[in-house]
Design an enzyme around this catalytic site. Structure first.
Site, PDB file in Angstrom:
ATOM      1  N   ARG A   1       0.656  -6.904  12.553  1.00 39.47           N
ATOM      2  CA  ARG A   1      -0.028  -6.340  13.719  1.00 39.47           C
ATOM      3  C   ARG A   1      -0.220  -7.400  14.801  1.00 39.47           C
ATOM      4  NH1 ARG A   1      -4.411  -1.791  11.467  1.00 39.47           N
ATOM      5  NH2 ARG A   1      -2.794  -0.527  10.441  1.00 39.47           N
TER       6      ARG A   1
ATOM      7  N   SER B   1     -10.580  -7.007   9.378  1.00 37.25           N
ATOM      8  CA  SER B   1     -11.760  -6.325   8.873  1.00 37.25           C
ATOM      9  C   SER B   1     -12.522  -7.349   8.053  1.00 37.25           C
ATOM     10  CB  SER B   1     -11.299  -5.155   8.004  1.00 37.25           C
ATOM     11  OG  SER B   1     -12.358  -4.280   7.751  1.00 37.25           O
TER      12      SER B   1
ATOM     13  N   ARG C   1       0.833  -1.207   0.000  1.00 43.36           N
ATOM     14  CA  ARG C   1       0.000   0.000   0.000  1.00 43.36           C
ATOM     15  C   ARG C   1       0.864   1.251   0.000  1.00 43.36           C
ATOM     16  NH1 ARG C   1      -5.048  -1.989   3.880  1.00 43.36           N
ATOM     17  NH2 ARG C   1      -5.303  -3.945   2.744  1.00 43.36           N
TER      18      ARG C   1
ATOM     19  N   GLU D   1      -7.154  -1.920  14.973  1.00 38.27           N
ATOM     20  CA  GLU D   1      -7.678  -2.849  13.975  1.00 38.27           C
ATOM     21  C   GLU D   1      -6.660  -3.921  13.593  1.00 38.27           C
ATOM     22  OE1 GLU D   1      -8.878  -0.953  10.327  1.00 38.27           O
ATOM     23  OE2 GLU D   1      -8.827  -2.852   9.238  1.00 38.27           O
TER      24      GLU D   1
ATOM     25  N   ARG E   1       1.693   0.544  10.510  1.00 37.57           N
ATOM     26  CA  ARG E   1       1.314   1.068   9.196  1.00 37.57           C
ATOM     27  C   ARG E   1       2.547   1.149   8.315  1.00 37.57           C
ATOM     28  NH1 ARG E   1      -3.280   3.356   7.655  1.00 37.57           N
ATOM     29  NH2 ARG E   1      -3.925   3.447   9.826  1.00 37.57           N
TER      30      ARG E   1
END
Length: 427
Positions: free
Chosen positions: A391, A352, A262, A349, A277
RNA sequence: GGAGGGGUGGCAGAGUGGUCGAAUGCGGCGGUCUCGAAAACCGUUUACCCCUUUUUGGGGUACGAGGGUUCGAAUCCCUCCUCCUCCGCCA
């Protein structure tokens, strides 16, 4: 071509959907203008084509019967049509292009059960598992733990690739591998078929799942028609793009581990420390193809499957329902699972899980055939992280840390770590 | 990277300018026969779009994709994609 008919028949539903989301708009006036134009052009061009076909057939007969003069006369007649048909064809093409672009930018319609809200502060908590970890010493953040233990090297990650990249070494690298295997094994047991897809994908696939055309900026675009995948959802879902499945195959349960890439354009300044991130991260993904009437149950069981990983690792978490304003472009309903992260003193998070209902199926042309029902139907597609590996590692380091700076390996992970029970600083 | 050969309906496989959405075989579905099954026989078998419509019905498009030639393209021409075979290179 997207389902224009659906938009034409449900403009109020789309209005309501856009109003309940943030930054979602569609040009209703323009749509109906283009739609009417498209249909009138089609009506005209098709009647001309019908005429042409009939005359052409007649010409064929004349030719065989040797009636050259009649044939020539008929040819003249069709020639007049030809230009008009070409002209209309061109107009049809350009109208459909505009119409497709307009429709492609309309987000999915939130399910009735999704609560209204503006942003993530409006996401209601569904349930909580475990309790935030308590320490009788000052706990360290994973970015300090990882460096002190010698298993995460941020400086060299930056040297190799740049900011927001990191390098795992020793037991850090092993834990990444262990987590991947552990997660995939669990999903296999739950009936998910394992895949190993390419991490490069094309425009059609990204359009199918809804990343394109709207979110081009979030993607690594490496060749004219090649992109790095932002999630394995793209590949797993597009496995059946353009296919008509048999109703007996459903539901299909797929899983895959892939790195995810990303650009993180627009997230400068957020989560700047640690491995939360980054531009490249590992994730185990789950995707389901379901019958429409079954998809909401499939969503619940998918969330449960993701939760199972956290429970086996004994990591405290809670589940929230994304409100309308926080819902992703392709999702009709979405649960986020957030793991307790001591350094954030909050939940963060880690998974998802979305039911996209027929939204992606419509874009990607994924249908199924039920012999008892006339025609074909759109499948419902679901996707969910199971889980984000980096994570998960951050959560393990922080929640399992000891006063002496070591980290205990979660029991369920020990066999995957080659029997290592505690990670201690390297000498 | 070089040379050559292919891509047709669920599958196999005909068709090289017209009556072809497409022979034939297999499979699938329905039926006859049978206590039941098999065999045999008969029938049936794609998707999308537009118009009309309660159902029905009419029309258009699609033979890997896109463009071109033609009154007319599965069939001829161009570009691209893809598969196979051989050579080269390579983890």
């Amino acid at each position: 071509m997207l389902d224009i008919k659906f938009v034409r028949e449900n403009p109020d539903v789309i209005d309501a959907a856009c109003a309940s989301r943030q930054n979602a708009h569609w040009d209703r006036e323009k749509f109906f203008e283009l739609d009417a134009e498209r249909r009138s052009v089609i009506a005209e061009v098709e009647s001309l084509q019908a005429e042409r076909n009939a005359i052409s057939k007649q010409i064929g007969l004349f030719m065989r019967e040797g009636k050259k003069d009649e044939a020539e006369a008929a040819k003249q007649q069709v020639s007049a049509n030809k230009e008009r048909i070409a002209e209309l064809d061109q107009r049809r093409g350009s109208v459909e292009e505009k119409l497709t672009a307009l429709v492609a930018a309309i987000p999915n319609i939130p399910d009735e059960s999704v609560p209204y809200g503006v942003d993530d502060s409006d996401n209601p908590e569904v349930r909580r598992w475990g309790a935030p970890t308590e320490f009788d010493f000052e706990p360290k953040a994973h970015w300090d733990l990882g460096v002190d233990l010698g298993i995460i090297d941020f400086d060299r990650g930056v040297k190799l690739a740049g900011t927001r990249f990191y390098l795992l070494g020793g037991l850090g690298a092993r834990m990444e591998r262990a987590l991947i295997n552990f997660m995939i094994d669990q999903h296999n047991k739950a009936g998910f078929k394992e895949f190993w897809p390419p991490v490069i994908t094309n425009h059609d696939s990204l359009f199918g799942t809804g990343q394109l055309p709207k979110f081009e900026d979030d993607l690594y675009h490496v060749q004219p028609d090649l992109y790095l995948i932002p999630t394995a959802e793209v590949q797993l879902t597009n496995i059946h793009r353009g296919e008509i499945l048999d109703v007996d195959q459903l539901p299909l349960l797929y899983t895959a581990f892939t790195p995810c890439f990303r650009e993180e354009a627009g997230s400068a300044g957020r989560d700047t420390r640690g491995i939360i991130r980054v531009h490249e991260f590992d994730k185990v993904e789950m995707v389901k193809f379901s019958k429409p009437e079954d998809s909401m149950n499939q969503l619940e069981s998918m969330v449960a499957e993701a939760e199972k990983i956290l429970q086996l690792l004994k990591l405290p978490y809670h589940v929230v329902t994304l409100c309308t304003g926080d819902l992703g472009f392709s999702a009709a309903k979405c649960y986020d699972i957030e793991v307790w992260l001591p350094s954030y003193n909050n939940y963060k998070e880690i998974s998802s899980c979305s039911n996209c209902k027929d939204f992606q199926a419509r874009r990607a042309g994924i249908r199924f055939k039920d012999p008892a029902v006339k025609g074909t139907q759109l499948v419902h597609t679901l996707n969910g992280s199971g889980l984000a590996v980096g994570r998960t590692m951050a959560a393990i380091l922080e929640n399992y840390q000891n006063a002496d700076g070591s980290v205990t390996v979660p029991e369920a992970l020990v066999p995957y770590m080659g029997g290592v029970e505690v990670i201690r600083p390297e000498d």
